[in-house]
Motif scaffolding. Structure first.
Motif, PDB file in Angstrom:
ATOM      1  N   LYS D 355     -61.805  -7.963 -45.012  1.00 20.34           N
ATOM      2  CA  LYS D 355     -61.028  -6.758 -44.690  1.00 20.34           C
ATOM      3  C   LYS D 355     -60.591  -6.822 -43.250  1.00 20.34           C
ATOM      4  O   LYS D 355     -61.421  -6.800 -42.341  1.00 20.34           O
ATOM      5  N   LEU D 356     -59.312  -6.847 -43.046  1.00 27.37           N
ATOM      6  CA  LEU D 356     -58.814  -6.926 -41.673  1.00 27.37           C
ATOM      7  C   LEU D 356     -58.300  -5.581 -41.206  1.00 27.37           C
ATOM      8  O   LEU D 356     -57.657  -4.865 -41.949  1.00 27.37           O
ATOM      9  N   THR D 357     -58.635  -5.307 -39.967  1.00 27.34           N
ATOM     10  CA  THR D 357     -57.969  -4.187 -39.305  1.00 27.34           C
ATOM     11  C   THR D 357     -56.883  -4.814 -38.451  1.00 27.34           C
ATOM     12  O   THR D 357     -57.162  -5.702 -37.646  1.00 27.34           O
ATOM     13  N   VAL D 358     -55.681  -4.343 -38.637  1.00 25.35           N
ATOM     14  CA  VAL D 358     -54.588  -4.918 -37.870  1.00 25.35           C
ATOM     15  C   VAL D 358     -54.295  -4.023 -36.674  1.00 25.35           C
ATOM     16  O   VAL D 358     -54.037  -2.833 -36.830  1.00 25.35           O
ATOM     17  N   THR D 359     -54.386  -4.562 -35.500  1.00 26.80           N
ATOM     18  CA  THR D 359     -54.118  -3.773 -34.294  1.00 26.80           C
ATOM     19  C   THR D 359     -52.947  -4.376 -33.526  1.00 26.80           C
ATOM     20  O   THR D 359     -53.102  -5.375 -32.846  1.00 26.80           O
ATOM     21  N   PRO D 360     -51.797  -3.752 -33.653  1.00 25.28           N
ATOM     22  CA  PRO D 360     -50.668  -4.272 -32.874  1.00 25.28           C
ATOM     23  C   PRO D 360     -50.865  -3.913 -31.403  1.00 25.28           C
ATOM     24  O   PRO D 360     -51.297  -2.814 -31.083  1.00 25.28           O
ATOM     25  N   LEU D 361     -50.569  -4.824 -30.530  1.00 21.89           N
ATOM     26  CA  LEU D 361     -50.770  -4.578 -29.103  1.00 21.89           C
ATOM     27  C   LEU D 361     -49.448  -4.631 -28.370  1.00 21.89           C
ATOM     28  O   LEU D 361     -48.630  -5.518 -28.603  1.00 21.89           O
ATOM     29  N   GLU D 362     -49.278  -3.691 -27.512  1.00 25.96           N
ATOM     30  CA  GLU D 362     -48.114  -3.699 -26.641  1.00 25.96           C
ATOM     31  C   GLU D 362     -48.293  -4.841 -25.641  1.00 25.96           C
ATOM     32  O   GLU D 362     -49.420  -5.209 -25.299  1.00 25.96           O
ATOM     33  N   ALA D 363     -47.176  -5.401 -25.162  1.00 26.26           N
ATOM     34  CA  ALA D 363     -47.244  -6.613 -24.339  1.00 26.26           C
ATOM     35  C   ALA D 363     -48.273  -6.532 -23.215  1.00 26.26           C
ATOM     36  O   ALA D 363     -49.105  -7.429 -23.047  1.00 26.26           O
ATOM     37  N   GLY D 364     -48.216  -5.448 -22.480  1.00 27.85           N
ATOM     38  CA  GLY D 364     -49.117  -5.337 -21.343  1.00 27.85           C
ATOM     39  C   GLY D 364     -50.560  -5.215 -21.774  1.00 27.85           C
ATOM     40  O   GLY D 364     -51.475  -5.803 -21.182  1.00 27.85           O
ATOM     41  N   VAL D 365     -50.760  -4.436 -22.825  1.00 25.77           N
ATOM     42  CA  VAL D 365     -52.117  -4.268 -23.327  1.00 25.77           C
ATOM     43  C   VAL D 365     -52.652  -5.620 -23.799  1.00 25.77           C
ATOM     44  O   VAL D 365     -53.814  -5.948 -23.605  1.00 25.77           O
ATOM     45  N   GLU D 366     -51.761  -6.407 -24.387  1.00 24.26           N
ATOM     46  CA  GLU D 366     -52.187  -7.718 -24.845  1.00 24.26           C
ATOM     47  C   GLU D 366     -52.657  -8.577 -23.671  1.00 24.26           C
ATOM     48  O   GLU D 366     -53.699  -9.228 -23.738  1.00 24.26           O
ATOM     49  N   THR D 367     -51.920  -8.546 -22.571  1.00 28.94           N
ATOM     50  CA  THR D 367     -52.361  -9.357 -21.441  1.00 28.94           C
ATOM     51  C   THR D 367     -53.726  -8.902 -20.975  1.00 28.94           C
ATOM     52  O   THR D 367     -54.580  -9.722 -20.626  1.00 28.94           O
ATOM     53  N   ALA D 368     -53.941  -7.592 -21.016  1.00 30.97           N
ATOM     54  CA  ALA D 368     -55.231  -7.105 -20.534  1.00 30.97           C
ATOM     55  C   ALA D 368     -56.357  -7.460 -21.507  1.00 30.97           C
ATOM     56  O   ALA D 368     -57.444  -7.851 -21.101  1.00 30.97           O
ATOM     57  N   ARG D 369     -56.059  -7.323 -22.789  1.00 29.43           N
ATOM     58  CA  ARG D 369     -57.143  -7.480 -23.755  1.00 29.43           C
ATOM     59  C   ARG D 369     -57.374  -8.926 -24.157  1.00 29.43           C
ATOM     60  O   ARG D 369     -58.458  -9.273 -24.598  1.00 29.43           O
ATOM     61  N   VAL D 370     -56.335  -9.734 -24.073  1.00 24.90           N
ATOM     62  CA  VAL D 370     -56.468 -11.081 -24.599  1.00 24.90           C
ATOM     63  C   VAL D 370     -56.345 -12.139 -23.507  1.00 24.90           C
ATOM     64  O   VAL D 370     -57.256 -12.933 -23.298  1.00 24.90           O
ATOM     65  N   TRP D 371     -55.238 -12.098 -22.778  1.00 23.17           N
ATOM     66  CA  TRP D 371     -54.965 -13.229 -21.886  1.00 23.17           C
ATOM     67  C   TRP D 371     -55.646 -13.117 -20.535  1.00 23.17           C
ATOM     68  O   TRP D 371     -55.826 -14.104 -19.852  1.00 23.17           O
ATOM     69  N   GLY D 372     -55.981 -11.912 -20.139  1.00 25.38           N
ATOM     70  CA  GLY D 372     -56.525 -11.758 -18.800  1.00 25.38           C
ATOM     71  C   GLY D 372     -58.045 -11.795 -18.764  1.00 25.38           C
ATOM     72  O   GLY D 372     -58.644 -11.663 -17.705  1.00 25.38           O
ATOM     73  N   VAL D 373     -58.682 -11.931 -19.919  1.00 22.56           N
ATOM     74  CA  VAL D 373     -60.144 -11.882 -19.974  1.00 22.56           C
ATOM     75  C   VAL D 373     -60.740 -13.057 -19.196  1.00 22.56           C
ATOM     76  O   VAL D 373     -60.393 -14.211 -19.418  1.00 22.56           O
ATOM     77  N   GLU D 374     -61.631 -12.737 -18.265  1.00 18.14           N
ATOM     78  CA  GLU D 374     -62.120 -13.777 -17.354  1.00 18.14           C
ATOM     79  C   GLU D 374     -63.131 -14.713 -17.997  1.00 18.14           C
ATOM     80  O   GLU D 374     -63.094 -15.914 -17.807  1.00 18.14           O
ATOM     81  N   LYS D 375     -64.069 -14.139 -18.767  1.00 13.72           N
ATOM     82  CA  LYS D 375     -65.134 -14.985 -19.318  1.00 13.72           C
ATOM     83  C   LYS D 375     -65.088 -14.947 -20.844  1.00 13.72           C
ATOM     84  O   LYS D 375     -64.842 -13.886 -21.435  1.00 13.72           O
ATOM     85  N   PRO D 376     -65.334 -16.086 -21.464  1.00 16.07           N
ATOM     86  CA  PRO D 376     -65.280 -16.136 -22.936  1.00 16.07           C
ATOM     87  C   PRO D 376     -66.201 -15.098 -23.573  1.00 16.07           C
ATOM     88  O   PRO D 376     -65.873 -14.536 -24.614  1.00 16.07           O
ATOM     89  N   GLU D 377     -67.354 -14.822 -22.918  1.00 12.74           N
ATOM     90  CA  GLU D 377     -68.292 -13.856 -23.512  1.00 12.74           C
ATOM     91  C   GLU D 377     -67.666 -12.466 -23.586  1.00 12.74           C
ATOM     92  O   GLU D 377     -68.028 -11.659 -24.442  1.00 12.74           O
ATOM     93  N   ASP D 378     -66.774 -12.201 -22.656  1.00  8.53           N
ATOM     94  CA  ASP D 378     -66.192 -10.858 -22.619  1.00  8.53           C
ATOM     95  C   ASP D 378     -65.061 -10.662 -23.620  1.00  8.53           C
ATOM     96  O   ASP D 378     -64.558  -9.559 -23.788  1.00  8.53           O
ATOM     97  N   ALA D 379     -64.660 -11.746 -24.223  1.00 11.28           N
ATOM     98  CA  ALA D 379     -63.491 -11.650 -25.102  1.00 11.28           C
ATOM     99  C   ALA D 379     -63.798 -10.741 -26.280  1.00 11.28           C
ATOM    100  O   ALA D 379     -64.837 -10.868 -26.921  1.00 11.28           O
ATOM    101  N   THR D 380     -62.888  -9.788 -26.537  1.00 17.36           N
ATOM    102  CA  THR D 380     -63.070  -8.924 -27.699  1.00 17.36           C
ATOM    103  C   THR D 380     -62.253  -9.420 -28.875  1.00 17.36           C
ATOM    104  O   THR D 380     -62.387  -8.938 -29.977  1.00 17.36           O
TER     105      THR D 380
END
Ligand SMILES: Nc1ncnc2c1ncn2[C@@H]1O[C@H](COP(=O)(O)OP(=O)(O)OP(=O)(O)O)[C@@H](O)[C@H]1O
Ligand SMILES: Nc1ncnc2c1ncn2[C@@H]1O[C@H](COP(=O)(O)OP(=O)(O)OP(=O)(O)O)[C@@H](O)[C@H]1O
Ligand SMILES: [Mg+2]
Ligand SMILES: [Mg+2]
Lengths: 306, 637, 294, 491
Positions: D355-380
């Motif tokens: 079961k997938l929850t689909v969460t569309p991300l706005e460009a900026g939010v994506e950078t914050a949530r995905v690309w800007g994450v400093e440590k792999p452990e912190d990745a959500t």
């Protein structure tokens, strides 16, 4: 009134200052890293860091604010992070197209809205009323992209009368202003009708009739003037909204206005442009609402400000 | 044209207007309600027909129907014909075409002065524009000329500083000024038929006389027919050629004015005439006395109450004054232009001082626009005073917090001069009357075991009955009442919480004499029972004579004479007071004073340039408790 | 007749209570408004009963039948995943109606209260409230929404808040404007002279006068809110795929306009009819509140 | 007369041009725009093949640290100044200098020194071996400005492009760029049209309308669902070409349950790739049969394809200990197309109980949530629906940023947090040499390993779709999404 006006005008600057702090803080707290967004989808971390330095985003927040304020005081809002052009140029280039389109749309829409509203109110409960209100509701419930695309299909593709999109000649204004104005006309029509019905049974309208004022004037002079307050409020608000640039209409008709600039700058977290735009919009609203307040006093002499 | 000639003309000349079997209905809660039934009468050119009758008997509705304005108020003509001969000599039935079709006729052929001038003026246009509009429409003048004509009309109705008034808005005018503006507007249409519905209720007798004279002049000049609706039998006697008496929606009697006065046929007419208050009725009396009452029940008039009405010896002179007003001054700024620079000031109230003792009725009389309402509004805190102090029950009202202010208002009630405007149009009058009780948590005394809500409902019903309305009227909205009925609703509201002081601003002005007597007696009875005090603002000197213990005469914002009623009425000292007494019309058609000259020339005005303060002379005693201001103000008659 | 005996005071039941019943009596007589009300009621019921009455599962896809026009088994056709559009509209009514209605009511209540206070009190309170409103008005919706997602996180209730916030300043300005005029009315003075305190004065004597425009705006705003909610779901704030939501269905079908118009047509129609119904209902409410109409 | 009627070409673009300084451009569109006016030492032809442009030939040492280029003679910039080795040096030094903070600096980050050997010979010395340098030089970011213009305009160069290309700059306002024929173009007979106007028309429907009314002769991209409208018009022609844009769902291999390769494989089996092409791209997409699209250099089709097989998928899940499936969240951008793709995947996986929850991300939010994450452990991030276009056209840029063990965010875009020693060393080998054979082998190994480990759900490669007027010839839509219009002609 003069004192009030002067006070309100003098109050604009401090208000803008407060807004600027607020806007600055809000924009910087938004999730999203402009450096990364500006650097592009396949930029490496190094690229991103370079961009960050270039944009001065590595400085402490208050330093950034200080710089922003310093620039703003000189009427300069820095450079767009994305295009590196001065923000004033970036916005200046798009302000006039938005302004013109807004004016054209507001003028026809307000007039049409008033006409429909008054017709509906005076023919209340009859078919004219129902038709008028269904048209008005369509104006609100139809998404503008739909209408825009339908019009392009009809007037440009099928009939070849009007250019599909772009900005320049009067032909370019027809479809965007129609699309943009429809919602406004709808709002105006509904408000006019309602305000009108409220007033039409007042004793002083009866007096006007007793004087032998022709029906047309009873409506357009004696009733309307008293029904003006909600209508003025709405005109002001709608004007303000349109001045912010309509994203949908500008997109559908490739209108080079502020709405698309805003979307772009939000997508790139182009702080400088966003801040300048919001400050501009705030200023617009403050001035419009000041005018609206002045018009209130004109519409209803019992309203006094102190 | 003399009355006889007019009567003759009515016989020979074809009627200007003839109403035949007119019936009008409104949609009520349970279907249509007929409020005018089968009314017929006619008006000849140059003739004045007075319509008199009980409050709520359908006079206003009838007159609105003649112009088909009743259609816009939710009413319908359900029967009859209204034949009218227009300027073009063509006769048509006004009852049948759609109301919109009669636009050209309104104003041009028939003009109307509405009963409630307060709500009948458009609040957003200046007085000048509103009159000029009528002038332009009907006299074909251009804007500038129309304005000049408007100015002339305002001068004719004796409004002070008419030039300044042109640019002012209705809310800045006193009640009487608005009424005069309405009259000016209607007259400037130069109609062939003028309908004037209680046109002088808010006017003091001196100005009233002027207005009546003015109408008469125009009538003679243009052969204008006039329908004059009034409850003031003195005015009827003064102006009418013929009288139509209405009662409960029907015409019950009609005849030449002399006949009606000398030999009334219908019991209601008889009752009406016998209840007319006469100035000087209490000559020689120190204390006020209630009216002898007449009850007209189902067309049978009873004689006056067997017992002679009791005298009103209620003043507790030894007690501290209930209300004490000292050096009260209220001014309004007159601003002009879009930026509103200060041009002048209206000195509406200047250094006014007086006191009202417990159980006392102080009457405040004076010229229209002299600041009576403003005084009342200032006492109520609805208008902030420029200076001066107001003490109630020993407390300076200015020092009270908002809580204290609210409490105070349980004890003082104010009856607005403008009953219609002072009732919330979105509330049933029942709720309006109940509101003070709800606000002040007032619990009416009632039978035990009755819930508070029920008790309040009963109290509302009782109040309505006391003022001559019916309990079921509680469910109606203000616009569904006649002018006099609304006034009574306001009185009922003021009585709801058993206040200590009532400021009544022209509270009985729109009532026919029989109801008026009933209401006045009610007020006096409450005074006797509960020790109520009244500040009674009125133009009607005959009523004032009946109710008041003391009288204060105001002129141009100042009190110029103050003293016991008897002293003021019997030996008026100030020239204005004397004039006032002299101008009261007498309810006897044989004693008409038609040759009264129209006054012209400068009218003193309370508007003064900034810095030009008026001189205020102290009141000097001239008798026992009787004071008068001796100065030039008001002396130049 | 100076005193009144109790018997003559008999019949005045609910004399002072009648406004509500009076309102209902008048409302009932307005046939258009009643019809609109019944339509909305039916729609609400249909939305509630969606699990039973919808012919298909709104998420059930059928890749062999994509973008088919209306047919006997798919009355409103299918979308790009072969999902039944009618079923999605029925299910979508749940989200769209609640978002549309709740957000407007919430924003309306807050805005009306603010506008009333600003207009009534005037002075610095007025300035403060109105300047805050100016800023809110000037604040681009997307930006505000992004901020809200950042603070509150995604979810339908947050959409409701976000959309509510958009409508607050409009209501505030609208009500303030009318209040400025109404507070000068003589009957307000009269109420004050009776001793009505300011708060009650605002609510009982001024508020009703502003309601006609408020009702008009509420009934219009509902449509706008449904569409706004859709744009929020695109930035991840709103209903998440595959939940059907009218606005989102409409926007999603945008690219099929020239090709498979029914994908936008039916959700569009649903929104149109809903907004129409709300407007007619609004007119009915307005009329029922108008004492001058019998 | 009509024979001499000006040939004005109008192109409808989806977006605004950001700047015309290629060194500072990161979007394909602005790159295409600057390519009308500017050129580099190398370029790609319409088939993404590397071709020399301003360079005639080159030599490279064995360690891939020193490249020498012979330059084309007789070429002048639009402002009349000559193209020569000094111009190359000026441009490359500018690009490579971090102090200039140009977005494309990484293209020449390894450049140690540029040596002008003679007027038409230039040598690039690198600080570390780099085998794909020519590809980097073919990237639009390495196109050459007139040194004179660089000096004159300084920071404003992006609004005053002066190059050697087929067209000269005329004007650029808000959303319209206009260029005109360069009469002195070094390729004889080119260009053939007099002016080219690039107009941004963001709305798909409006763009098509422009094509239909002949207000534009070329529009792109063409959303797959609108192809019919082009096909229905006899004056128009559909351009349908394979691209290098890979579509996939990256799974965070450091997080449960995606740390188990069987789960990842199961998901690959559970998605019907043909249906994906059909539903999301209306059939205008090809398979992603390896970690990189087939149009990229060194691509190797993998033999064991993950064909749609629910039984197998379920079996693998059972094996991995998830007989009833599991729940997970999928991120992705909020464009219509992405949302459509995500919904598709969501539906497919629902068939095996995931079961997938689909969460569309706005460009900026994506950078914050995905690309800007400093440590792999912190990745959500658990799953990320993504797409990648390796603009250098080389396997290196198709793999290194996405699947290299040292390329976790924020450094690069390895959002699968995939780390495999074999792959890492293969990628490093590939970049460390210019020897084509060695590179081919390295990338073969990498692709094989990745395919087996399945850090992604391999969805497909979308086609490039565009519409053009039949009158327009010689106009190319290249696999990386760029436009080539030097040979364009209007009949
Ligand atoms: N809009 C209405 N709806 C229902 N009833 C009404 C309406 N207007 C007036 N009435 C009723 O019609 C009757 C006649 O009213 P009208 O105003 O003609 O009285 P009037 O003779 O002018 O009395 P007054 O001297 O008090 O002004 C009253 O009983 C009143 O309650
Ligand atoms: N809001 C206002 N602004 C300016 N002038 C006003 C205002 N209200 C009243 N006035 C002026 O104050 C003066 C006194 O008015 P007020 O209403 O007290 O008279 P009044 O004695 O009650 O007269 P009337 O018997 O005609 O009702 C008038 O000249 C009037 O024009
Ligand atoms: Mg009346
Ligand atoms: Mg008064």
């Amino acid at each position: 009134m003069l004192k009030y006006l002067v006070g309100r005008l003098a109050g604009i600057l401090p208000v803008l200052l407060v807004i600027s702090v607020f806007v600055f803080g809000f924009v910087h707290l938004l999730p999203g890293d402009p450096a990364r967004l500006v650097a592009g989808p396949d930029a490496t971390q190094r690229d991103v860091e370079l961009v960050r330095q270039d944009l001065g985003l590595d400085q402490p927040l208050w330093v950034q604010y200080g710089r922003f304020l310093g620039n703003a005081v000189q009427g300069e809002f820095g450079r767009s992070m994305k295009s590196k052009r001065p923000v004033s140029q970036e916005i200046g280039e798009r302000f006039l197209p938005t302004l013109y389109l807004t004016i054209v749309a507001m003028v026809w829409a307000t007039l049409a809205g008033l006409l429909i509203g008054v017709a509906s109110a005076t023919k209340r409960g009859r078919w004219q009323d129902h038709v008028g209100m269904i048209v008005a509701v369509s104006g609100i419930a139809f998404p503008s992209f739909w209408l825009g695309l339908l019009m392009i299909d009809l007037f440009s593709v099928k009939l070849g009368w009007l250019p599909t999109s772009g900005y320049g000649t009067w032909q370019h204004y027809v479809m965007p202003s129609l699309t943009l104005g429809l919602g406004v006309a709808a709002v105006m029509a509904r408000f006019t009708r309602s305000a009108f019905i409220e007033i039409a049974r007042e004793d002083y309208v009866r007096t006007a009739r007793a004087k032998g004022v022709p029906a047309r004037l009873v409506v357009w002079k004696h009733t309307l003037r008293n029904a003006m307050i909600p209508i003025i409020t709405m005109v002001g608000l709608q004007f303000g909204f349109l001045l912010g640039g309509s994203i949908v209409v500008e997109t559908v008709f490739s209108w080079p206005g502020l709405g698309r600039l805003l979307v772009d700058s939000v997508n790139y977290r182009d702080y400088t442009v966003i801040q300048a735009e919001i400050l501009l919009f705030s200023l617009e609203f403050i001035i419009i609402n000041l005018l609206v307040d002045v018009l209130y006093a004109f519409a209803n002499p019992e309203i006094r400000y102190s | 044209m003399s009355a006889v000639a007019a009567a003759k003309a009515a016989d020979t000349a074809p009627a200007l207007l003839s109403v035949e079997g007119l019936s009008v209905a409104f949609d009520g809660e349970h279907g249509p309600v007929r409020v005018v039934e089968d009314v017929s009468f006619s008006v000849a050119p140059g003739e004045t027909v007075a319509i008199v009758g009980e409050s709520g008997s359908g006079k206003s509705v009838t007159s609105l129907s003649l112009m088909r304005l009743v259609d816009y108020a939710g009413g319908r003509i359900v029967g009859g014909r209204i034949r009218f001969k227009g300027r073009d000599g063509r006769e048509r039935d006004l009852a049948s075409p759609p109301a919109e079709a009669l636009t050209d006729m309104r104003g041009n052929d028939i003009a109307m002065v509405f009963q409630e001038p307060m709500t009948s003026l458009n609040p957003v246009f200046t007085i000048g524009d509103q009159i000029a509009e009528a002038v332009m429409l009907h006299q074909g003048l251009d804007r500038k000329a129309a304005r000049a004509e408007a100015l002339r009309m305002l001068e004719k109705v004796r409004i002070p500083e008419p030039a300044r008034l042109l640019d002012r808005h209705p809310h800045q005018l006193s009640g009487g000024m608005r009424q005069r503006v309405m009259i000016a507007m209607a007259l400037s249409c130069r109609p062939s038929l003028l309908i004037a519905d209680e046109p002088t209720t808010a006017l003091d007798v001196t100005i009233q006389a002027q207005i009546l004279r003015l109408i008469r002049l125009l009538q003679d000049e243009m052969g204008m027919g006039v329908i004059f609706i009034t409850h003031d039998m003195g005015v009827v006697a003064e102006v009418a050629d013929r009288v139509v008496v209405m009662w409960r929606g029907r015409k019950v009697e009609e005849g030449p004015v002399e006949r009606i006065f000398q030999a009334p046929q219908h019991p209601y007419t008889k009752a009406l005439l016998s209840a007319v208050p006469k100035l000087g009725a209490l000559r020689g009396q120190d204390l006020p006395v209630r009216f002898p009452l007449l009850v007209v029940d189902d067309a049978k008039a009873d004689a006056a109450l067997p017992a002679p009405p009791p005298v009103q010896d209620t003043v507790r002179a030894a007690d501290a004054p209930l209300l004490e007003v000292r050096d009260l001054t209220t001014r309004f700024d007159v601003r002009k232009g879009i930026f509103g620079s200060l041009k002048a000031r209206v000195h509406a109230v200047e250094k006014v001082s007086f006191a009202v003792r417990p159980g006392e009725t102080l009457a405040l009389v004076g010229e229209s626009g002299c600041g009576k309402s403003t005084t009342g509004r200032t006492i109520m805190g609805l208008q902030s005073a420029t200076s001066g102090t107001i003490r109630f029950d020993g407390l300076d009202t200015a020092t009270l917090d908002s809580n204290g202010q609210a409490k105070l208002k349980e004890k003082i009630q104010y009856i607005f001069q403008d009953p219609f405007a002072s009732l919330n149009p979105r509330m049933t009058v029942g709720f309006s009357i109940a509101e003070p009780m709800l606000v002040h948590d007032y619990v009416p005394t009632s039978k035990p075991g009755v819930s508070r809500r029920r008790a309040i409902e009963e109290r509302v019903a009782e109040l309505l009955t006391q003022v001559g309305l019916k309990p079921e009227h509680a469910r109606r909205y203000p616009h569904e009442f006649s002018g006099g009925q609304r006034q009574r609703v306001c009185i009922a509201r003021a009585l709801a919480c058993d206040p200590k002081l009532i400021i009544a601003d022209e509270a009985v002005a729109a009532l026919d004499v029989s109801i008026q007597a009933q209401i006045v007696n009610l007020l006096m009875e409450l005074q006797a029972r509960r020790g109520l005090s009244y500040l009674f603002i009125s133009h009607d000197m005959a009523v004032v004579e009946r109710v008041s213990h003391r009288v204060a005469v105001m002129y141009l914002g100042q009190i110029v004479e103050l003293g016991p009623r008897r002293a003021v009425f019997e030996s008026p000292q100030h020239p204005y007071t004397r004039r006032l007494m002299a101008a009261v019309p007498i309810a006897d058609p044989s004693r008409r004073t038609r040759d009264l000259r129209l006054l012209t020339g400068e009218i003193p005005s309370p508007i003064r340039n900034v810095g030009d303060e008026p001189a205020v002379q102290p009141l000097v005693p001239v008798g026992d408790d009787h004071f008068v201001a001796r100065h030039a103000v008001g002396g130049d008659f | 007749m100076t005193t009144t005996d109790a018997t003559s005071v008999a019949v005045s039941h609910d004399a002072i209570r009648s406004p509500l019943r009076e309102f209902w009596r008048k409302f009932r007589r307005n046939r258009t408004a009643m019809a609109a009300g019944i339509c909305l009621l039916a729609l609400t019921l249909a939305a509630a009963a969606a699990p039973w009455i919808a012919p298909f599962d709104p998420a059930a896809f059928d890749y062999d039948r994509i973008l088919e026009g209306p047919s006997a088994d798919h009355w409103a056709g299918t979308d790009a995943y072969g999902r039944d559009i009618l079923s999605r509209i029925l299910w979508g009514a749940r989200i769209s109606l609640s978002v549309g209605l709740l957000s407007v009511l919430l924003g309306g209540v807050a805005g009306v209260a603010l506008g009333l206070v600003a207009g009534f009190r005037g002075g610095w309170i007025d300035s403060l409230i109105m300047r805050v409103c100016d800023v809110l008005l000037a604040f681009p919706g997307i930006l505000l929404a992004i901020g809200i997602v950042a603070v509150l996180g995604p979810g339908i209730d947050n959409v409701i808040y976000a959309v509510a916030i958009f409508s607050v300043p409009v209501f505030a300005r609208l009500v303030r404007g009318s209040t400025l005029g109404l507070k000068r009315a003589v009957y307000v003075d009269a109420a004050r002279a009776i001793g009505v305190r300011d708060r009650l004065l605002m609510v009982r004597h001024i508020l009703p006068g502003t309601l006609p425009s408020v009702i008009v705006y509420v009934s219009m705003r509902i449509g706008t809110s449904i569409l706004t909610a859709a744009s929020l779901s695109f930035i991840g704030l709103g209903a998440q795929p595959p939940s059907p939501e009218w606005g989102a269905m409409l926007a999603d079908g945008r690219s099929y306009i020239g090709v498979a118009s029914h994908v936008t047509f039916y959700p569009g129609l649903a929104i149109f009819l809903t907004v129409l119904a709300f407007n007619l209902l609004g007119d009915g409410l307005r009329d029922a509140l108008d004492p001058k109409l019998r | 007369g009509p024979a001499f009627a000006a040939k004005d070409l109008v192109v409808g673009l989806p977006d605004n041009i950001t700047t015309l300084d290629p060194a500072d451009i990161n979007d394909t569109l602005s790159q295409s725009a600057s390519r009308t006016m500017m050129q580099g030492l190398f370029g790609f032809d319409k088939d993404m093949k590397l071709v020399p442009l301003l360079a005639e030939s080159f030599t490279v040492n064995d360690t891939a640290t020193e490249y020498t280029y012979r330059l084309r003679k007789g070429v002048t910039f639009h402002d009349g100044s000559p193209f020569n080795a000094q111009a190359v040096k000026t441009n490359f030094d500018r690009l490579a200098n971090p102090a200039n903070r140009l977005k494309r600096q990484s293209l020449l980050a390894m450049l140690a020194e540029t040596v002008v050997v003679d007027d038409y010979t230039v040598t690039l010395k690198l600080s570390q071996p780099f085998g794909a340098l020519n590809n980097n030089l073919a990237h639009p970011g390495a196109m050459i400005h007139s040194p004179k213009a660089l000096e004159t305009y300084g920071k404003e160069i992006g609004r005053h492009p002066v190059g050697t290309g087929p067209y000269k700059f005329v004007s650029w306002a808000a959303d319209t760029l206009k260029v005109e024929k360069n009469a002195n173009y070094w390729k004889p007979g080119l260009p053939k049209v007099d002016t080219v106007t690039l107009k941004s028309v963001p709305e798909n429907g409006s763009r098509i309308a422009m094509l239909q009314t002949n207000e534009a002769q070329f529009i792109y991209p063409l959303p797959p669902e609108m192809v019919k409208m082009v096909e229905a018009n006899s004056a128009l022609e559909l351009i349908d070409a394979p691209s290098i844009i890979a579509r996939y769902v990256a799974m965070n291999t450091m997080k449960k349950p995606f740390n188990d390769p069987r789960v990842r494989q199961a998901l690959n089996y559970a998605v019907d790739k043909n249906a994906y092409a059909k539903v999301v791209y209306r059939g205008y997409a090809g398979p992603l049969d390896s970690a990189i699209p087939s149009k990229l250099g060194f691509h190797v089709t993998q033999p064991n394809q993950y064909t749609y097989d629910l039984a197998k998928a379920k079996a693998l899940l059972v094996e991995a200990g998830y007989p009833n499936g599991f729940e997970a969240e999928m991120f992705g951008r909020n464009s219509t197309n992405f949302i459509r793709g995500m919904q598709f995947v969501q539906q497919q996986l629902s068939q095996i109980g995931v079961k997938l929850t689909v969460t569309p991300l706005e460009a900026g939010v994506e950078t914050a949530r995905v690309w800007g994450v400093e440590k792999p452990e912190d990745a959500t991030v658990q799953m990320q629906y993504g797409g990648w276009s390796a603009s250098t056209g080389d396997a290196d840029w198709g793999l290194r940023p996405l699947l290299w063990g040292k390329g976790f965010p924020p450094k690069f875009f390895n959002v699968a947090y995939y780390k495999n020693d074999t792959v890492d060393s293969a990628i490093e080998t590939g970049i460390g040499t210019a020897d084509t054979a060695k590179r081919a082998e390295a990338y073969r190994v990498a692709q094989e390993q990745i395919w087996k480990d399945a850090p992604w759900i391999f969805l497909g490669v979308e086609n490039l779709l565009a519409g053009k007027s039949k009158k327009l010839t010689g106009f190319y839509y290249v696999a990386d999404g760029g436009l080539q219009m030097e040979e364009a002609d209007l009949q």
